[in-house]
Structures are given as structure tokens and as C-alpha cells.
Design an enzyme around this catalytic site. Structure first.
Site, PDB file in Angstrom:
ATOM      1  N   HIS A   5      34.129  19.476  37.584  1.00 60.08           N
ATOM      2  CA  HIS A   5      33.016  19.393  36.638  1.00 60.08           C
ATOM      3  C   HIS A   5      32.173  18.183  37.012  1.00 60.08           C
ATOM      4  O   HIS A   5      32.662  17.053  37.019  1.00 60.08           O
ATOM      5  CB  HIS A   5      33.547  19.253  35.211  1.00 60.08           C
ATOM      6  N   LYS A  48      41.475  21.743  38.177  1.00 58.71           N
ATOM      7  CA  LYS A  48      40.179  21.289  37.681  1.00 58.71           C
ATOM      8  C   LYS A  48      40.249  19.824  37.284  1.00 58.71           C
ATOM      9  O   LYS A  48      41.300  19.324  36.856  1.00 58.71           O
ATOM     10  CB  LYS A  48      39.741  22.128  36.480  1.00 58.71           C
ATOM     11  N   HIS A  57      28.367  22.752  38.282  1.00 59.49           N
ATOM     12  CA  HIS A  57      27.285  22.226  37.435  1.00 59.49           C
ATOM     13  C   HIS A  57      26.318  21.384  38.276  1.00 59.49           C
ATOM     14  O   HIS A  57      25.856  20.325  37.838  1.00 59.49           O
ATOM     15  CB  HIS A  57      27.832  21.377  36.290  1.00 59.49           C
ATOM     16  N   ASP A  91      29.799  29.287  33.084  1.00 59.42           N
ATOM     17  CA  ASP A  91      30.311  28.358  32.067  1.00 59.42           C
ATOM     18  C   ASP A  91      30.452  29.083  30.727  1.00 59.42           C
ATOM     19  O   ASP A  91      30.402  28.469  29.664  1.00 59.42           O
ATOM     20  CB  ASP A  91      29.411  27.137  31.917  1.00 59.42           C
ATOM     21  N   HIS A 147      35.166  29.915  30.389  1.00 58.56           N
ATOM     22  CA  HIS A 147      36.141  29.424  29.409  1.00 58.56           C
ATOM     23  C   HIS A 147      36.685  30.611  28.617  1.00 58.56           C
ATOM     24  O   HIS A 147      36.287  30.860  27.476  1.00 58.56           O
ATOM     25  CB  HIS A 147      35.482  28.407  28.481  1.00 58.56           C
ATOM     26  N   HIS A 173      33.874  30.244  36.892  1.00 58.86           N
ATOM     27  CA  HIS A 173      33.971  29.129  35.945  1.00 58.86           C
ATOM     28  C   HIS A 173      33.613  29.663  34.560  1.00 58.86           C
ATOM     29  O   HIS A 173      32.450  29.676  34.166  1.00 58.86           O
ATOM     30  CB  HIS A 173      33.017  27.991  36.347  1.00 58.86           C
TER      31      HIS A 173
END
Length: 381
Positions: free
Chosen positions: A193, A154, A221, A277, A62, A60
């Protein structure tokens, strides 16, 4: 291209003891004691008992930058290759986030393919926080079928930035993910998420009761707030997989502590993963939902929290490595990744006894040696 790593104390992540590891091109071709090799141009490195582990796997991250909650100026930058190498990450799954307007799925695919060209192993999840899903081909099953890098979809649930789909909508999306995976030869997962608003895990229970296999539901998370963590433990005890974010906030202080708490609660050690993340934004909201600050997640969390599990919480190295190596690959059914064994992709970390990272091999190529990054991204200095 051949590379022989001799006298390594191998954690595969299971402890194998002192072994030699032979790498040819992008694959491990032998793991054994006292290998004798006669190959042209084979580089031999005596590791003298240093720890050798699988390269770290961040599912995970970005890679194109996340954020956007405070307008265009708040979009974090794209990831650079050297950031991954510095912390031992050789496998990534790229994700999108809140911004489904200026951060496109097409751009995510291009970045993932760029990272692959630069030397790491890379995949992605299609879509973002938004529902209905934002895809490359017009449908989730087609993305899974036609795009090799797409492992699933996602979505965001339980978050004030999500689209708040109802149970039937989530169930239908899961069916698309499951069928798309079946016909494409992939597992197919819904990467979720998890926000602070209660109710998502009750939805998962109902979905499983209706016949959807729990393995397709992947909340992340799961330790940012206590009630989500407690629900994640219950979910995992029912056979699910849970992901604890190693970067950013954690309700109990450190993400490593949440992993230890889950283990102590009886969660299967192979059903826990961690992800950073990285390059996502860390917005801070008040009780009115107003943003009052913002930071950016780094990419070092998996390495940092793995060390913390060993050094601060007394977890054995095999168990500490699993959430950032074999568990991720096995949970996504990516055969050939996450382990040190014959026919595995040659993604390797070498560490000193104190867990200081000294060498990284990604897809058979030495990317870091003697704590110095040798290979950088296309536009890095």
C-alpha cells in the site's frame, strides 16, 4: 459440462479475430476456427461476432470489507459474489487494510475459500498495513508454503497509518517472501500500500541495489498523488511492476489517464496492472491528519477504466485489457489464468462492440447471460 462459444471476436487479450472457443468443465480445451464438436450435453452459443475476452482480474480487493478508521461503525461490509459478476471480475486477490485487530487473516482466508466455492477464482495476501506481519501460521514463509491461496504478503509504506518499518526490516520481510515463494513453488510478492509520504521508492532502489530482485516488490495505489505516480513510472522503467487503483481518487482525474501517461512515458505495457480497492474505505484527511469524511470503493473500476482507456484515450483494446487480465496473472506467475488459450481456466467475458458486458463465464459456468446475473452468492436474495 461442455460449452461451445462460436463466432466470437476473440481478444486473448491479443486480437485473434473470429474464433470458436470450446470449454469443458473448468477449462478452455480449444480455440480455433469452425470447431465441430460432438460432446454429450454440449451447449452451443453463437456469439455472432461479439467480443470475447479473458475474465477480469482484480488483485487488490477487500473481500471481507476494509476501513475501520472511524471506529466499528465505519467498517464496510463484505463483498457479495454478484458484485463481481456484474462487472466481469472472475479472479480476485483478497487483502486486508488498516484494521489488523477486528479484520483477521483467518476471516480473509475463509472468505476467499467461500468465493471459490461460489464459483470465482480467488487468492489472498497475508497480513495487512501492520509490521511485523500478521499471519496465519506465525511466519510469512509458512503461510506461502502451507496455504495454497496465499500469494505473498501485504504491508503499508509511506502512510500515516503504517508502522514505518526501516529499510532493513522491509528487506528482511522481502527475503521471507522470496524464500517462502521459492520453497512453495510460487513467485512470492510484497504487495505494498503506497501512501502519500515520500521515501518508499528510494527504499526500493536501495533494496534492489543490495541484490533483491525487483519482481518481488509490488507497489499499489500508484496514481493517487502525483509524486508517487512519477516515482512509480521511474520504478517501472527500471523493470518493476506498478499497480494503479481504478477506484477512488486519482491525481490526474481518471485512473485510465494515469495508465495512458505511464504508457506514453515508455513503461512496458505488460508491467502495468489495475485494481479496484473494492469494499475498501476512502477516508478523507485534512492536513492535520484528522479524518473529515469517508466513502467506500466500488468493484466496477477495472471495467470502467478499461472502457475509458479505449473510448476516451484511444488505447487499443488489447493494451487496455492487459492491466486487468494477462498482466496480473503473468506478474503473479499464475499459469492458466488471464488469457484465452488452450488449457487456461475458463474465465471469460463477452461484450458488445460498444464494450457493454453481456455474458460472464467463470470457471466454465455461465454466471451472467443477456446482461442478467444468473448465479448469486450463498446469502444473496
Amino acid at each position: 459440462m461442455a460449452l461451445l462459444l462460436k463466432n466470437a471476436n476473440v481478444y486473448a487479450p491479443e486480437h485473434l479475430g473470429v474464433r470458436d472457443v470450446l470449454i469443458v468443465n473448468e477449462h478452455i480445451v480449444a480455440v480455433d476456427t469452425s470447431l465441430n464438436v460432438n460432446l454429450p450435453d454440449c451447449e452451443v452459443i453463437d456469439l455472432k461476432g461479439k467480443l470475447l475476452t479473458p475474465g477480469f482480474f482484480d488483485q487488490h480487493i477487500h473481500v471481507t470489507g476494509g476501513g475501520g478508521e472511524a471506529g466499528p461503525v465505519s467498517r464496510p461490509p463484505e463483498l457479495m459474489l454478484s458484485e463481481l459478476i456484474e462487472v466481469g471480475t472472475t479472479c480476485v486477490v483478497g487483502v486486508l487494510g488498516t484494521d489488523f485487530v477486528s479484520r483477521s487473516v483467518e476471516n480473509l482466508l475463509a472468505k476467499v475459500r467461500g468465493l471459490k466455492s461460489e464459483g470465482v477464482s480467488a487468492w489472498m495476501y497475508t497480513s495487512n498495513y501492520h509490521y511485523p506481519p500478521t499471519t496465519l501460521t506465525g511466519s510469512v514463509p509458512k503461510d506461502l508454503y502451507f496455504v495454497p491461496e496465499v500469494l505473498g504478503c501485504k504491508i503499508a509504506l509511506g502512510d500515516h497509518r503504517s508502522s514505518f518499518p526501516d529499510l532493513q526490516s522491509v528487506l528482511s520481510l522481502l527475503a521471507d517472501v522470496r524464500v517462502g515463494g521459492m520453497i512453495s513453488g510460487k513467485l512470492g510478492v510484497l504487495h505494498i500500500h503506497s501512501g502519500d509520504i515520500p521515501g518508499a521508492f528510494d527504499m526500493y532502489d536501495e533494496i534492489v541495489k543490495r541484490g533483491m530482485p525487483i519482481r518481488h516488490i509490488r507497489p499499489t495505489h500508484c496514481s493517487r498523488i502525483e509524486h508517487v505516480f512519477k516515482s512509480s513510472v521511474e520504478f517501472a522503467l527500471k523493470g518493476g511492476w506498478v499497480d494503479y487503483t481504478s477506484g477512488g481518487s486519482c491525481f490526474c482525474g481518471h485512473p485510465a489517464q494515469s495508465v495512458k501517461m505511464a504508457l506514453d512515458a515508455g513503461v512496458d505495457p505488460t508491467h502495468i496492472t489495475m485494481s479496484t480497492d473494492g469494499h475498501g474505505s476512502m477516508p478523507k484527511f485534512n492536513d492535520k491528519g484528522e479524518m473529515i469524511g469517508m466513502g467506500v470503493c466500488g468493484v466496477e473500476g477495472n471495467y470502467v477504466e478499461m472502457k475509458r482507456l479505449v473510448n476516451d484515450y484511444g488505447v487499443d483494446l488489447t493494451t487496455a485489457l492487459r492491466p486487468i487480465t494477462s498482466n496480473v496473472a503473468d506478474a503473479l506467475q499464475l499459469k492458466g489464468y488471464g488469457h484465452i488459450a488452450k488449457d487456461q481456466c475458463a474465465n471469460v467475458c463477452v461484450m458488445d462492440e460498444d464494450l457493454t458486458l453481456s455474458m460472464v463465464v467463470s470457471r466454465g459456468k455461465i454466471m451472467m447471460r443477456d446482461k442478467t446475473v444468473l448465479v448469486k452468492g450463498t446469502f444473496e436474495d
